[in-house]
Scaffold this motif. Structure first.
Motif, PDB file in Angstrom:
ATOM      1  N   PRO A 223     -43.370   0.522 -26.537  1.00  0.00           N
ATOM      2  CA  PRO A 223     -43.450   1.778 -25.769  1.00  0.00           C
ATOM      3  C   PRO A 223     -42.186   2.618 -25.878  1.00  0.00           C
ATOM      4  CG  PRO A 223     -44.366  -0.027 -24.487  1.00  0.00           C
ATOM      5  CD  PRO A 223     -43.737  -0.642 -25.693  1.00  0.00           C
ATOM      6  N   VAL A 224     -41.017   1.951 -25.930  1.00  0.00           N
ATOM      7  CA  VAL A 224     -39.749   2.657 -26.146  1.00  0.00           C
ATOM      8  C   VAL A 224     -39.373   2.451 -27.615  1.00  0.00           C
ATOM      9  CG1 VAL A 224     -37.344   2.911 -25.435  1.00  0.00           C
ATOM     10  CG2 VAL A 224     -39.073   2.238 -23.750  1.00  0.00           C
ATOM     11  N   SER A 225     -39.691   3.435 -28.420  1.00  0.00           N
ATOM     12  CA  SER A 225     -39.585   3.260 -29.872  1.00  0.00           C
ATOM     13  C   SER A 225     -38.163   3.389 -30.396  1.00  0.00           C
ATOM     14  CB  SER A 225     -40.472   4.281 -30.585  1.00  0.00           C
ATOM     15  OG  SER A 225     -40.111   5.607 -30.208  1.00  0.00           O
ATOM     16  N   MET A 226     -37.302   4.066 -29.627  1.00  0.00           N
ATOM     17  CA  MET A 226     -35.946   4.246 -30.126  1.00  0.00           C
ATOM     18  C   MET A 226     -34.957   4.430 -28.973  1.00  0.00           C
ATOM     19  SD  MET A 226     -34.463   6.933 -32.971  1.00  0.00           S
ATOM     20  CE  MET A 226     -34.704   8.387 -31.944  1.00  0.00           C
ATOM     21  N   LEU A 227     -33.832   3.757 -29.085  1.00  0.00           N
ATOM     22  CA  LEU A 227     -32.673   3.990 -28.228  1.00  0.00           C
ATOM     23  C   LEU A 227     -31.521   4.352 -29.150  1.00  0.00           C
ATOM     24  CD1 LEU A 227     -32.799   0.782 -25.965  1.00  0.00           C
ATOM     25  CD2 LEU A 227     -33.620   3.062 -25.326  1.00  0.00           C
ATOM     26  N   VAL A 228     -30.743   5.355 -28.770  1.00  0.00           N
ATOM     27  CA  VAL A 228     -29.560   5.716 -29.548  1.00  0.00           C
ATOM     28  C   VAL A 228     -28.399   5.900 -28.578  1.00  0.00           C
ATOM     29  CG1 VAL A 228     -28.488   7.311 -31.164  1.00  0.00           C
ATOM     30  CG2 VAL A 228     -30.951   6.918 -31.263  1.00  0.00           C
ATOM     31  N   VAL A 229     -27.331   5.148 -28.797  1.00  0.00           N
ATOM     32  CA  VAL A 229     -26.103   5.317 -28.018  1.00  0.00           C
ATOM     33  C   VAL A 229     -24.971   5.474 -29.008  1.00  0.00           C
ATOM     34  CG1 VAL A 229     -24.653   4.461 -26.160  1.00  0.00           C
ATOM     35  CG2 VAL A 229     -27.052   3.763 -26.262  1.00  0.00           C
TER      36      VAL A 229
ATOM     37  N   PHE B 151     -20.866   6.138 -29.499  1.00  0.00           N
ATOM     38  CA  PHE B 151     -19.537   6.102 -28.884  1.00  0.00           C
ATOM     39  C   PHE B 151     -18.519   6.596 -29.892  1.00  0.00           C
ATOM     40  CE2 PHE B 151     -15.442   4.371 -27.779  1.00  0.00           C
ATOM     41  CZ  PHE B 151     -15.399   4.483 -26.393  1.00  0.00           C
ATOM     42  N   SER B 152     -17.762   7.628 -29.518  1.00  0.00           N
ATOM     43  CA  SER B 152     -16.686   8.157 -30.359  1.00  0.00           C
ATOM     44  C   SER B 152     -15.365   7.818 -29.708  1.00  0.00           C
ATOM     45  CB  SER B 152     -16.816   9.678 -30.517  1.00  0.00           C
ATOM     46  OG  SER B 152     -18.026  10.019 -31.166  1.00  0.00           O
ATOM     47  N   SER B 153     -14.516   7.083 -30.427  1.00  0.00           N
ATOM     48  CA  SER B 153     -13.243   6.679 -29.854  1.00  0.00           C
ATOM     49  C   SER B 153     -12.368   7.926 -29.604  1.00  0.00           C
ATOM     50  CB  SER B 153     -12.530   5.700 -30.787  1.00  0.00           C
ATOM     51  OG  SER B 153     -12.287   6.297 -32.044  1.00  0.00           O
ATOM     52  N   PRO B 154     -11.574   7.937 -28.533  1.00  0.00           N
ATOM     53  CA  PRO B 154     -11.307   6.752 -27.715  1.00  0.00           C
ATOM     54  C   PRO B 154     -12.204   6.573 -26.499  1.00  0.00           C
ATOM     55  CG  PRO B 154      -9.810   8.507 -27.097  1.00  0.00           C
ATOM     56  CD  PRO B 154     -10.648   9.056 -28.213  1.00  0.00           C
ATOM     57  N   ASP B 155     -13.029   7.597 -26.131  1.00  0.00           N
ATOM     58  CA  ASP B 155     -13.662   7.480 -24.816  1.00  0.00           C
ATOM     59  C   ASP B 155     -15.032   8.117 -24.658  1.00  0.00           C
ATOM     60  OD1 ASP B 155     -13.006  10.151 -24.945  1.00  0.00           O
ATOM     61  OD2 ASP B 155     -11.701  10.160 -23.188  1.00  0.00           O
ATOM     62  N   ALA B 156     -15.589   8.774 -25.669  1.00  0.00           N
ATOM     63  CA  ALA B 156     -16.786   9.588 -25.486  1.00  0.00           C
ATOM     64  C   ALA B 156     -18.070   8.820 -25.773  1.00  0.00           C
ATOM     65  CB  ALA B 156     -16.719  10.824 -26.377  1.00  0.00           C
ATOM     66  N   VAL B 157     -19.000   8.859 -24.826  1.00  0.00           N
ATOM     67  CA  VAL B 157     -20.288   8.196 -25.026  1.00  0.00           C
ATOM     68  C   VAL B 157     -21.413   9.179 -24.726  1.00  0.00           C
ATOM     69  CG1 VAL B 157     -20.438   7.296 -22.647  1.00  0.00           C
ATOM     70  CG2 VAL B 157     -21.670   6.140 -24.499  1.00  0.00           C
ATOM     71  N   ARG B 158     -22.481   9.075 -25.496  1.00  0.00           N
ATOM     72  CA  ARG B 158     -23.689   9.876 -25.273  1.00  0.00           C
ATOM     73  C   ARG B 158     -24.876   9.008 -25.640  1.00  0.00           C
ATOM     74  NH1 ARG B 158     -24.041  14.253 -30.267  1.00  0.00           N
ATOM     75  NH2 ARG B 158     -23.946  12.741 -31.956  1.00  0.00           N
ATOM     76  N   ALA B 159     -26.066   9.335 -25.096  1.00  0.00           N
ATOM     77  CA  ALA B 159     -27.216   8.455 -25.316  1.00  0.00           C
ATOM     78  C   ALA B 159     -28.522   9.199 -25.092  1.00  0.00           C
ATOM     79  CB  ALA B 159     -27.145   7.248 -24.375  1.00  0.00           C
ATOM     80  N   CYS B 160     -29.572   8.716 -25.757  1.00  0.00           N
ATOM     81  CA  CYS B 160     -30.915   9.250 -25.545  1.00  0.00           C
ATOM     82  C   CYS B 160     -31.938   8.202 -25.957  1.00  0.00           C
ATOM     83  CB  CYS B 160     -31.137  10.552 -26.313  1.00  0.00           C
ATOM     84  SG  CYS B 160     -31.093  10.377 -28.115  1.00  0.00           S
ATOM     85  N   ALA B 161     -33.196   8.444 -25.590  1.00  0.00           N
ATOM     86  CA  ALA B 161     -34.280   7.502 -25.898  1.00  0.00           C
ATOM     87  C   ALA B 161     -35.527   8.262 -26.318  1.00  0.00           C
ATOM     88  CB  ALA B 161     -34.587   6.632 -24.682  1.00  0.00           C
ATOM     89  N   SER B 162     -36.352   7.637 -27.139  1.00  0.00           N
ATOM     90  CA  SER B 162     -37.676   8.156 -27.495  1.00  0.00           C
ATOM     91  C   SER B 162     -38.710   7.140 -27.025  1.00  0.00           C
ATOM     92  CB  SER B 162     -37.796   8.370 -29.005  1.00  0.00           C
ATOM     93  OG  SER B 162     -36.908   9.366 -29.449  1.00  0.00           O
ATOM     94  N   PHE B 163     -39.779   7.626 -26.406  1.00  0.00           N
ATOM     95  CA  PHE B 163     -40.778   6.708 -25.861  1.00  0.00           C
ATOM     96  C   PHE B 163     -42.130   7.399 -25.771  1.00  0.00           C
ATOM     97  CE2 PHE B 163     -38.842   9.060 -22.458  1.00  0.00           C
ATOM     98  CZ  PHE B 163     -39.867   9.359 -21.579  1.00  0.00           C
ATOM     99  N   ASP B 164     -43.169   6.589 -25.637  1.00  0.00           N
ATOM    100  CA  ASP B 164     -44.538   7.077 -25.460  1.00  0.00           C
ATOM    101  C   ASP B 164     -44.868   7.003 -23.973  1.00  0.00           C
ATOM    102  OD1 ASP B 164     -47.551   6.689 -25.130  1.00  0.00           O
ATOM    103  OD2 ASP B 164     -47.446   7.177 -27.269  1.00  0.00           O
ATOM    104  N   GLU B 165     -45.081   8.147 -23.342  1.00  0.00           N
ATOM    105  CA  GLU B 165     -45.286   8.192 -21.889  1.00  0.00           C
ATOM    106  C   GLU B 165     -46.481   7.349 -21.449  1.00  0.00           C
ATOM    107  OE1 GLU B 165     -45.338  12.010 -20.119  1.00  0.00           O
ATOM    108  OE2 GLU B 165     -43.532  12.722 -21.151  1.00  0.00           O
ATOM    109  N   GLU B 166     -47.573   7.423 -22.199  1.00  0.00           N
ATOM    110  CA  GLU B 166     -48.773   6.668 -21.814  1.00  0.00           C
ATOM    111  C   GLU B 166     -48.538   5.167 -21.941  1.00  0.00           C
ATOM    112  OE1 GLU B 166     -52.151   8.001 -23.978  1.00  0.00           O
ATOM    113  OE2 GLU B 166     -52.173  10.006 -23.053  1.00  0.00           O
ATOM    114  N   GLN B 167     -47.862   4.751 -23.002  1.00  0.00           N
ATOM    115  CA  GLN B 167     -47.592   3.324 -23.176  1.00  0.00           C
ATOM    116  C   GLN B 167     -46.617   2.812 -22.117  1.00  0.00           C
ATOM    117  OE1 GLN B 167     -46.567   2.057 -27.153  1.00  0.00           O
ATOM    118  NE2 GLN B 167     -47.935   3.566 -28.090  1.00  0.00           N
TER     119      GLN B 167
END
Length: 326
Positions: free
Chosen positions: A85-91, A93-109
């Motif tokens: 159901p959650v087909s992709m996670l992406v996190v 991290f860029s040193s020294p401190d920056a983090v960002r994240a997102c996910a792709s998923f099927d709402e019905e699943q």
């Protein structure tokens, strides 16, 4: 046992900071953190279903534990690609401190998984792989390690990654929770919090790090894995970390330093400077415009809204508009 860290000249790492440490009596090094506003800002921005947010939070914790260990200016990226159901996670991290994240998923699943109570990480991820990529910048070779996702937790992913790619015995614990804002009613004004701890066995004598062979797979019939006795120091360290409860990892009133003291005070724990983590995206108007310049006309047309070409960053939701006639 309660004590004041400042009496020892130590400032608590607080929220959104990784505390590196070492227990020299057990030949282990580790990292521990509690994410507060950073994790809450990222998850609140996306407004994903709760199970997706919890899964992404674990991935963010794991990425921060590993990414802050980089000794150079670079990037550490964790990405899953699966059939669940959650087909992709992406996190990222860029040193020294920056983090960002997102996910792709099927709402019905995801909704079906919630209805059936299938909310464990392996239920949501399904089968596929997780990639950990280290990018040291221009003119430097990238390194990527892959771990098969076959019904295992992200904690087990980290154990397997280090066992197979680095041959380093590793134990990790992670937890995700929600807190009520003081004075608010239940169900309102919730905020996310997440924590984690990782320890690794790094003795001076490399032979002490020996581990049992992996499953022999297609080895000749009758072949078996070597049964090696676990080093006593590593057995003790791993057993201590396994006692950590989820609520200890996400308790905002329990500092990582006090938790480390609870675990390792008999052996002695050495603390190193805390490393701050921040919610930062690398997107910019110039960067997006540069990416658009490589797209075909048909792709550009699919992004049009009236007389504008509109691009929304999947990580931070920033919206960029460009004149469609340019």
């Amino acid at each position: 046992m309660a004590f004041d860290l400042k009496e020892f000249g130590v400032e608590p790492a607080g929220l959104d900071a990784v505390r590196p440490f070492a227990v020299e009596g057990l030949d282990v090094r580790g990292r521990s953190l509690v994410l507060g506003p950073v994790i809450d800002d990222i998850l609140s921005r996306h407004q994903y279903p709760e199970p997706v947010s919890r899964l992404l939070a674990e991935a963010i914790v794991l990425t921060c534990l590993l990414g802050t260990a980089l000794k150079f200016q670079g990037r550490f990226t964790l990405q899953t690609q699966t059939d669940g159901p959650v087909s992709m996670l992406v996190v990222d991290f860029s040193s020294p401190d920056a983090v960002r994240a997102c996910a792709s998923f099927d709402e019905e699943q995801v909704a079906a998984a919630v209805a059936q109570g299938n909310l464990k990480p392996h239920d949501l991820l399904g089968r596929g792989h997780l990639a950990m990529t280290i990018d040291q910048g221009q003119h430097m070779q990238r390194y990527q390690g892959l771990v098969e996702l076959d019904g295992i937790s992200l904690e087990e992913v980290a154990r397997r990654y280090f066992a197979r790619s680095e041959q380093i015995p590793t134990e990790i614990r992670m937890a995700v929770g929600e807190l009520l804002t003081p004075g608010s009613s239940e169900g309102a004004n919730r905020r996310w919090i997440a924590g984690g701890m990782m320890v690794q066995f790094l003795p001076a004598a490399p032979e002490r790090m020996r581990q049992p062979d992996l499953d022999p797979g297609d080895a000749p019939e009758g072949a078996g894995a070597h049964d090696l006795e676990e080093d006593d120091a590593w057995a003790e360290a791993r057993a201590l970390v396994e006692t950590v409860k989820d609520d200890e990892l996400v308790d905002p009133d329990l500092s990582v330093e006090h938790l480390l003291f609870r675990l390792f005070h008999e052996r002695g724990v050495r603390l190193y400077d805390a490393q701050v983590v921040a919610d930062k995206c690398r997107c910019s108007r110039d960067r997006v415009e540069g990416i658009l310049s490589s797209f075909a006309a048909e792709e550009i047309d699919s992004m049009r809204e009236g007389d504008k070409v509109v691009v929304t960053c999947e990580f931070c939701s920033a919206r960029y508009e460009f004149d469609a006639e340019r």
